[in-house]
Design a protein around this motif. Sequence first.
Motif, short mmCIF file in Angstrom:
data_model
loop_
_atom_site.label_atom_id
_atom_site.label_comp_id
_atom_site.label_asym_id
_atom_site.label_seq_id
_atom_site.Cartn_x
_atom_site.Cartn_y
_atom_site.Cartn_z
N SER A 33 42.81 19.45 29.42
CA SER A 33 43.41 20.22 30.51
C SER A 33 44.09 19.21 31.45
CB SER A 33 42.35 21.01 31.27
OG SER A 33 42.84 21.42 32.52
N TYR A 34 45.40 19.28 31.56
CA TYR A 34 46.10 18.33 32.42
C TYR A 34 45.78 18.57 33.89
CZ TYR A 34 48.51 16.82 28.25
OH TYR A 34 48.78 16.31 27.00
N ASN A 35 45.51 19.80 34.25
CA ASN A 35 45.09 20.09 35.63
C ASN A 35 43.78 19.38 35.95
OD1 ASN A 35 47.22 21.75 36.49
ND2 ASN A 35 46.34 23.51 35.42
N GLU A 36 42.87 19.39 35.00
CA GLU A 36 41.59 18.72 35.22
C GLU A 36 41.73 17.20 35.15
OE1 GLU A 36 36.98 18.80 33.48
OE2 GLU A 36 38.44 20.34 32.88
N LEU A 37 42.60 16.74 34.28
CA LEU A 37 42.79 15.29 34.11
C LEU A 37 43.31 14.65 35.39
CD1 LEU A 37 42.75 12.86 32.18
CD2 LEU A 37 45.08 13.47 31.52
N PHE A 38 44.22 15.33 36.08
CA PHE A 38 44.86 14.72 37.25
C PHE A 38 44.28 15.20 38.58
CE2 PHE A 38 48.16 14.37 33.93
CZ PHE A 38 48.36 12.99 33.97
N ASN A 39 43.18 15.95 38.54
CA ASN A 39 42.65 16.49 39.79
C ASN A 39 42.01 15.43 40.68
OD1 ASN A 39 40.15 15.97 38.66
ND2 ASN A 39 39.53 18.11 38.47
N VAL A 40 41.88 14.20 40.20
CA VAL A 40 41.33 13.13 41.04
C VAL A 40 42.36 12.62 42.04
CG1 VAL A 40 39.60 12.36 39.39
CG2 VAL A 40 41.92 11.44 39.25
N PHE A 41 43.63 12.99 41.85
CA PHE A 41 44.67 12.58 42.78
C PHE A 41 44.82 13.62 43.89
CE2 PHE A 41 45.85 10.32 38.91
CZ PHE A 41 46.13 9.05 39.42
N ASP A 42 45.19 13.14 45.07
CA ASP A 42 45.35 14.05 46.20
C ASP A 42 46.41 15.12 45.93
OD1 ASP A 42 43.44 12.58 47.45
OD2 ASP A 42 44.78 11.61 48.89
N ASN A 43 47.48 14.75 45.21
CA ASN A 43 48.52 15.73 44.92
C ASN A 43 48.26 16.54 43.65
OD1 ASN A 43 49.04 13.55 43.22
ND2 ASN A 43 51.25 13.85 43.26
N LYS A 44 47.10 16.31 43.03
CA LYS A 44 46.56 17.11 41.92
C LYS A 44 47.33 17.01 40.60
CE LYS A 44 43.27 18.52 44.52
NZ LYS A 44 41.93 17.91 44.36
N MET A 45 48.64 17.04 40.64
CA MET A 45 49.44 16.95 39.43
C MET A 45 50.69 16.10 39.69
SD MET A 45 48.58 18.35 36.48
CE MET A 45 50.10 18.79 35.62
N PRO A 46 51.12 15.30 38.70
CA PRO A 46 52.37 14.56 38.87
C PRO A 46 53.55 15.51 38.96
CG PRO A 46 51.59 14.40 36.60
CD PRO A 46 50.50 15.07 37.38
N LEU A 47 54.63 15.04 39.56
CA LEU A 47 55.83 15.86 39.66
C LEU A 47 56.50 16.04 38.30
CD1 LEU A 47 57.42 14.38 42.93
CD2 LEU A 47 55.90 16.35 42.68
N MET B 93 53.41 10.10 40.88
CA MET B 93 54.72 10.76 40.83
C MET B 93 55.05 11.26 39.42
SD MET B 93 55.64 10.60 43.95
CE MET B 93 57.38 11.02 43.93
N ARG B 94 54.88 10.38 38.44
CA ARG B 94 55.16 10.74 37.05
C ARG B 94 54.02 10.24 36.17
NH1 ARG B 94 61.46 8.98 37.28
NH2 ARG B 94 62.36 11.06 37.55
N ALA B 95 53.85 10.89 35.03
CA ALA B 95 52.82 10.47 34.08
C ALA B 95 53.30 10.72 32.66
CB ALA B 95 51.52 11.22 34.34
N GLY B 96 52.86 9.86 31.77
CA GLY B 96 53.08 10.06 30.35
C GLY B 96 51.73 10.03 29.65
#
Length: 370
Positions: free
Chosen positions: A274-288, A257-260
Motif C-alpha cells: 500500500s503506497y499510502n501506508e508506505l509513505f505515511n511516515v512523511f508529514d505530507n503523507k504521499m509524494p507529489l 517530493m517525488r519517489a520511485g
Amino acid sequence: MFGFIGVGQAGGSVADEAMKRGFHSVAINYSLSDLNSLVNVQDKLHLVGTEGVGKERSVAAKHMKNNWESSIEFIKNTMEKPSVQVIFVVFSAAGGTGSGVAPILLELLNECLTHKTIVAVPILPDSNEVLVNQMNSLELLEDLSMPETCVLPLDNQMVLSKYDGKISETRLYKETNKMFLDLIEVLLNYTDRGSKISTLDRKDLNQLFDTPGIMTIAQTDLNEFTNEGKYFDKLHDDIQKSWNNSIFTPVEFENVMRAGVILDVHEFLTEHISYNELFNVFDNKMPLDLFKGHYDKGNRAITILSGLTWINERMKQLDDLIETGNTEMKETTVYKARNRRREDLFKPKKLENKESKKTSYMEALKKLKR
C-alpha cells in the motif's frame, strides 16, 4: 545516460572507477599527482594556482577566480555528449579541493548546462576522521543547504556501520565507492528491462534526479516475505527502515517530493504493498509524483526518494563532533563557525522551484571573495 565529474582526490577515485565500468567520466583537481594517479579517466583538468590546497576550502575557492572559465570550457567540451543526460558531481565534503570548489562549480554547471540534470554527490566523513574534516563538511553542507540541484549525500559513516566499525580506512573508501556505483548500475539495468505491469524508465529516473533537495536510494531484501517466513504487515516497516540504513545519510521525514519504487518480486507480493501506508511516515503523507516499476525476477524492493528535507540532524552530529573536539584542543584554536547562531544553522530549509533560482556566472563568482 549517466556521466561523472570527479572533483578532488575522492571524487577522482569515484570517476576513475565509473570510467572503468563504462560511464563517461572526467576529473578536476589542483593536484597534478592525484590526476596522474587515475588510470581510467582520460579527460582531466589541472586547476592552476596551487599544487593542492591542504584541506583549506577557502584556498580552493579563492583560486577558482583563475579557473572558472577553463572549468566551464572543459566541462562543455567533455560532457556535452547527447548520451549523457544526468551528470553526477562527486567530491569529498571533508577535503579542500572538492569541498571548496564543488559549490561554485555546481552553480556554474546549472547556468551553462541547463539541458542536463546535475546531481551533487558529497561524500561525508565517518566520525573517526580528524576535526578539520568534520569542520569542512559542516561548512560544505551549509553552502549547499538551499539546493538548486538534487543532493545525494554518500556517507562513509553509514558504510562504516555496516562493518561494525571494523574496517580499514582505505578499504572503507573503496567499499563506499563500489557500493555507490553498484547501485547506480542496478538502477540503469532496471530501466532497460521490460515488465507486464509497469516499468520505471530512464525518463522517470531523470525526473527523480532533477528534483532539488536531498535524495536517498535504498534496497530492501524481500526473500523472507516471498518464502513466507515473515508476516506481510512487516513489509512496509522493512522498506521504511531501509531509508535510514543505506549508504546515504539518513533522511528526515518532513516532505518527499517525488519517489520511485521498483518491486522485483513475485506478483502476489505486490498486492500487499500500500503506497499510502508506505509513505505515511512523511508529514505530507504521499509524494507529489510517484513512479513505479514492477518486475518478477528477484526478491527485492528499491526505493528512490527525492526532494527530501535538508539533513539537519546530520549537520548537528557534525557540530557535536566539532564542539567535542574543540574542547580537547588548545584555546588558541578557533572554529570560525562556532559563534553562528545554532538555530539559524539548523533551521529547516524550504526548497525552491529550480526555475526560480537561476543564477548568473557573476552570482557564483561572488563566492570566490570569501
